[in-house]
Design an enzyme around this catalytic site. Structure first.
Site, short mmCIF file in Angstrom:
data_model
loop_
_atom_site.label_atom_id
_atom_site.label_comp_id
_atom_site.label_asym_id
_atom_site.label_seq_id
_atom_site.Cartn_x
_atom_site.Cartn_y
_atom_site.Cartn_z
N CYS A 2 0.92 -1.05 -0.10
CA CYS A 2 0.06 -0.09 -0.03
C CYS A 2 0.89 1.24 -0.13
O CYS A 2 1.89 1.42 0.83
CB CYS A 2 -1.08 0.08 1.18
SG CYS A 2 -2.21 -1.28 1.30
N ARG A 27 4.42 -0.73 -4.52
CA ARG A 27 3.95 -1.16 -3.24
C ARG A 27 2.65 -2.10 -3.21
O ARG A 27 2.26 -2.53 -2.21
CB ARG A 27 3.69 0.29 -2.35
CG ARG A 27 5.19 1.18 -2.08
CD ARG A 27 4.86 2.09 -1.21
NE ARG A 27 4.57 1.85 0.20
CZ ARG A 27 5.42 1.63 0.98
NH1 ARG A 27 6.94 1.76 0.66
NH2 ARG A 27 5.29 1.19 2.27
N TRP A 74 -2.44 -2.81 -1.48
CA TRP A 74 -2.02 -4.25 -1.82
C TRP A 74 -3.24 -4.76 -0.83
O TRP A 74 -3.11 -4.68 0.47
CB TRP A 74 -0.82 -4.53 -1.49
CG TRP A 74 -0.49 -5.92 -1.67
CD1 TRP A 74 0.26 -6.62 -2.70
CD2 TRP A 74 -0.35 -6.85 -0.77
NE1 TRP A 74 0.44 -7.84 -2.32
CE2 TRP A 74 0.09 -7.96 -1.29
CE3 TRP A 74 -0.80 -7.13 0.70
CZ2 TRP A 74 0.11 -9.31 -0.44
CZ3 TRP A 74 -0.66 -8.30 1.58
CH2 TRP A 74 -0.30 -9.23 0.71
N ASN A 100 -2.32 2.59 5.30
CA ASN A 100 -1.49 1.19 5.23
C ASN A 100 -1.24 0.67 6.33
O ASN A 100 -0.82 1.35 7.41
CB ASN A 100 -0.22 1.95 4.35
CG ASN A 100 0.91 0.98 4.40
OD1 ASN A 100 0.66 -0.38 4.22
ND2 ASN A 100 2.12 1.32 4.13
N GLY A 101 -1.64 -0.38 6.34
CA GLY A 101 -1.32 -1.31 7.77
C GLY A 101 -2.68 -2.10 7.99
O GLY A 101 -3.60 -2.23 7.21
N GLU A 482 17.52 -18.74 -4.84
CA GLU A 482 17.25 -17.53 -5.49
C GLU A 482 16.71 -17.64 -6.91
O GLU A 482 15.64 -16.67 -7.40
CB GLU A 482 18.12 -16.54 -5.27
CG GLU A 482 17.93 -14.98 -5.53
CD GLU A 482 16.99 -14.29 -5.18
OE1 GLU A 482 16.55 -14.55 -4.19
OE2 GLU A 482 16.81 -13.35 -5.84
N GLU A 489 8.26 -15.81 -9.10
CA GLU A 489 7.69 -14.34 -8.86
C GLU A 489 7.25 -13.73 -10.01
O GLU A 489 6.05 -13.51 -10.17
CB GLU A 489 8.73 -13.61 -8.30
CG GLU A 489 9.07 -13.91 -6.71
CD GLU A 489 10.10 -12.70 -6.24
OE1 GLU A 489 10.01 -12.30 -5.30
OE2 GLU A 489 11.18 -12.87 -6.95
N LYS A 604 6.40 -4.99 -3.22
CA LYS A 604 7.76 -4.86 -3.07
C LYS A 604 8.24 -4.74 -1.76
O LYS A 604 9.18 -5.55 -1.29
CB LYS A 604 8.18 -3.49 -3.82
CG LYS A 604 9.70 -3.17 -3.72
CD LYS A 604 10.33 -4.09 -4.76
CE LYS A 604 12.18 -3.81 -4.59
NZ LYS A 604 12.62 -4.85 -5.00
#
Ligand code: G6P
Length: 609
Positions: A2, A27, A74, A100-101, A482, A489, A604
């Protein structure tokens, strides 16, 4: 996770907010929206999906407000649809919020408000906060926000506006970042400096438990408990060019190609050739302190966790320090013995805002241990709360799949290993060799990037496969993890990374002539062992793609494809061997038509747990 942006000033607010949102889109990109208080009430626009959708929705619209707040989401609570998009407005229509949260006690607060007749429209936790602010409002937005926050349990970065006070925005933070930008006769606020750096580089970072009242001509900062706080103004030391694509098709590709420079920047001024060591002053550790370290515990998530795994191999084998790697999300809730004296916690985080890593670091410090961080984003919460740390100086990383931050983390870990090792068992001669190898790395990365064309050809051949396996041993085992993560991803292909010898204990059952297997088989101490593992895959008709050391021509007889990378010290190999895997994931994703920079469901910076 977010993004919030807001503006107060003389300029037209909508283009500025849209521009800020685009810079924060990494974000979250489930939905976006804008609120502008006007004389006719609060003007709102929202759209599901990316910011481009919001932009076309409001194309040609002009709004007579000079203050606005905006959000890119998000989703946590509630589906990613238009109704649940921020900003959220209260039942009276006079208050709007972006958040955001996560509000943990939202259902209890919602039930109380519903009992008093407040109607709710969305499934989000955020709506309860704006309804509560409206409910508690008497004559000051600031005090209504303060009183509401008093009742809230959870994490938040919020911005609130009201058409009762059309020149004021109130922002507050607890667990989700907020930055204030001071312009000339204008003010910005956002989750991240990226949203405002085109307009100002003078910024103030809010801490948890702080709030600010922002007007065009200034701001006041206080604790949420209403105590005035003086905040330092910081100067951002990078500009817009760092967050633009610069001619590359995607940010991810730009960032892959940025690695010779970013690795050089991580090492700049830190290699001490004459003393055969490195210096990381930010760690705040003397040689004596370094010698007293008995154990190192890494705390990290995602790609940073993979970097920590490489760090574990480095520190144990070169510096002789017992090291373990913990998922931050597990560590924070795990009952484990109190760390012994001499335990050093090392957090690794690109963003410096990952909620689990931050909480794990706080937990380690609460238990009396020293914690240092390897962090990229300057001024981020983890960087500020650690006892010491190393900035990576990789520059802003925008692509959701981390690339240059990973190789810079490995570079910083190599320097840290050298320092701790020199204070213990690494000789001056070995130290010299390592410093020289580090110094050569940026050129070798440049060399490695020349494999791009060959990798694109391999990607074309295998982009339609449903599964990939990545195998490596020793330092290159975390690289296998990785490589698999990168592919998952951004291309949505199922991929697994394994220590090559573990293949026999399960994954070998998956191998047939449809399965590409990527081996990282550089010529190191266990080269012969991995050749044996390659034979085992070949014997079962698997397609073998090998990342090998320059000059190792013989390996071609065991492989369908070979990509050569320059030779370096074993422990630095991952910095080179991961690059072909980044490129492979990138090309496969492009060929499959995937959204490379903003893969589905990801964000991200994961600022919720
Ligand atoms: C998210 C990102 C990953 C990143 C991880 C940890 O999942 O998509 O690329 O590795 O968070 O982030 P951090 O900022 O703490 O390194």
């Amino acid at each position: 996770m977010c993004g919030i942006v807001g503006y107060i000033g003389e300029r037209k607010v909508l283009p500025l907010l849209l521009e800020g949102l685009k810079r924060l889109e990494y974000r979250g990109y489930d939905s976006s929206g804008i609120a502008v208080p006007t004389e006719q009430g609060i003007w709102i626009a929202k759209e599901k999906g990316k910011i481009a959708a919001l932009e076309s929705e409001i194309n040609g619209v002009s709004v007579e407000g000079r203050l606005g707040i905006a959000h890119t989401r998000w989703a946590t609570h509630g589906a990613p649809n238009r109704t649940n998009a921020h900003p959220h407005v209260d039942g009276t229509g006079h208050f709007a919020i972006v958040h955001n949260g996560i509000i943990d006690n939202y259902s209890q607060l919602r039930a109380e408000l519903e009992e008093e007749g407040v109607p709710f429209e969305t499934d989000t936790d955020t709506e309860v906060l704006v309804q509560l602010i409206s409910h508690l409002y008497e004559d000051s937005l600031e005090s209504a926000v303060r009183r509401a926050l008093d009742r809230v349990v959870g994490t938040y970065g919020i911005a609130v506006v009201s058409d009762n006070e059309p020149g004021t925005a109130v922002i507050a933070r607890n667990g989700s970042p907020l930055v204030i930008g001071i312009g000339e006769d204008e003010m910005f606020f956002a989750s991240d400096v990226a949203a405002m750096v085109a307009h100002t580089r003078q910024v103030i970072y809010l801490e948890d438990g702080e709030m600010a009242v922002i007007r065009q001509n200034g701001h006041t900062t206080k604790t949420i408990g209403n105590v005035h706080v003086d905040k330092d103004v910081h100067e951002v030391d990078w500009d817009l060019t760092k967050i633009e694509r610069g001619g590359f098709a995607h940010f991810m590709l730009k960032e892959i190609y940025d690695q010779p420079r970013s690795i050089r920047d991580t090492m700049r001024g830190r290699l001490l050739l004459d003393r055969a060591t490195a210096k990381l002053s930010g760690l705040n550790l003397t040689d004596e302190d370094s010698r007293e370290i008995r154990r190192i515990v890494f705390l990290a998530c995602g790609t940073s966790w993979h970097a920590a795994l490489v760090g574990e191999y480095m520190l144990e084998s070169l510096a002789g320090i017992p090291t373990e790697v913990q998922y931050a999300s597990e560590f924070r809730y795990r009952r484990s013995p109190t760390p012994e004296p001499g335990t050093l916690f090392v957090t690794i985080s690109q963003s410096g805002e990952t909620a689990d890593t931050l909480a794990a670091m706080r937990e380690a410090r609460r238990r009396g241990s020293r914690a240092v961080g390897l962090v990229n984003v300057v001024g981020s919460t983890i960087a500020r709360e650690n006892d010491g740390g190393v900035y990576l100086h990789a520059g802003p990383e925008i692509g959701v799949a981390s690339t240059k931050a990973f190789t810079c983390q490995l570079t910083a870990l190599a320097m840290m290993t050298l320092i701790f090792g020199r204070a213990r068992e690494i000789s001056e001669a070995t130290g010299h060799g390592i410093v020289q190898s580090l110094d050569r790395l940026p050129d070798q990365v440049e060399e490695t990037l020349k494999t791009d064309g060959a990798i694109r050809a391999i990607a074309e051949q295998y982009a339609d496969r449903p599964n990939f396996l990545y195998l490596g041993r020793g330092y290159n085992f975390p690289v296998a993890l990785e490589g698999a993560l990168k592919l998952k991803e951004i291309s949505y292909i199922h991929a697994e990374g394994y220590p090559a010898a573990e293949m026999k204990h399960g994954p070998i059952a998956l191998i047939d002539d449809n399965m590409p297997v990527v081996f990282i088989a550089t010529q190191d101490a266990i080269y012969d062992k991995i050749i044996a593992n390659i034979q085992e895959v070949r014997a079962r008709s698997g397609k073998v793609i090998v990342i090998a050391s320059e000059g190792d021509e013989a390996i071609a007889e065991h492989a369908d494809h070979v990509i050569h990378i320059p030779r370096t010290h074993d422990f630095l190999t991952p910095i080179l061997s991961v690059i072909p895997l980044q490129l492979l994931a990138y090309h496969v994703a492009v060929i499959r038509g995937c959204d490379v920079d903003q893969p589905r469901n990801l964000a991200k910076s994961v600022t919720v747990e």
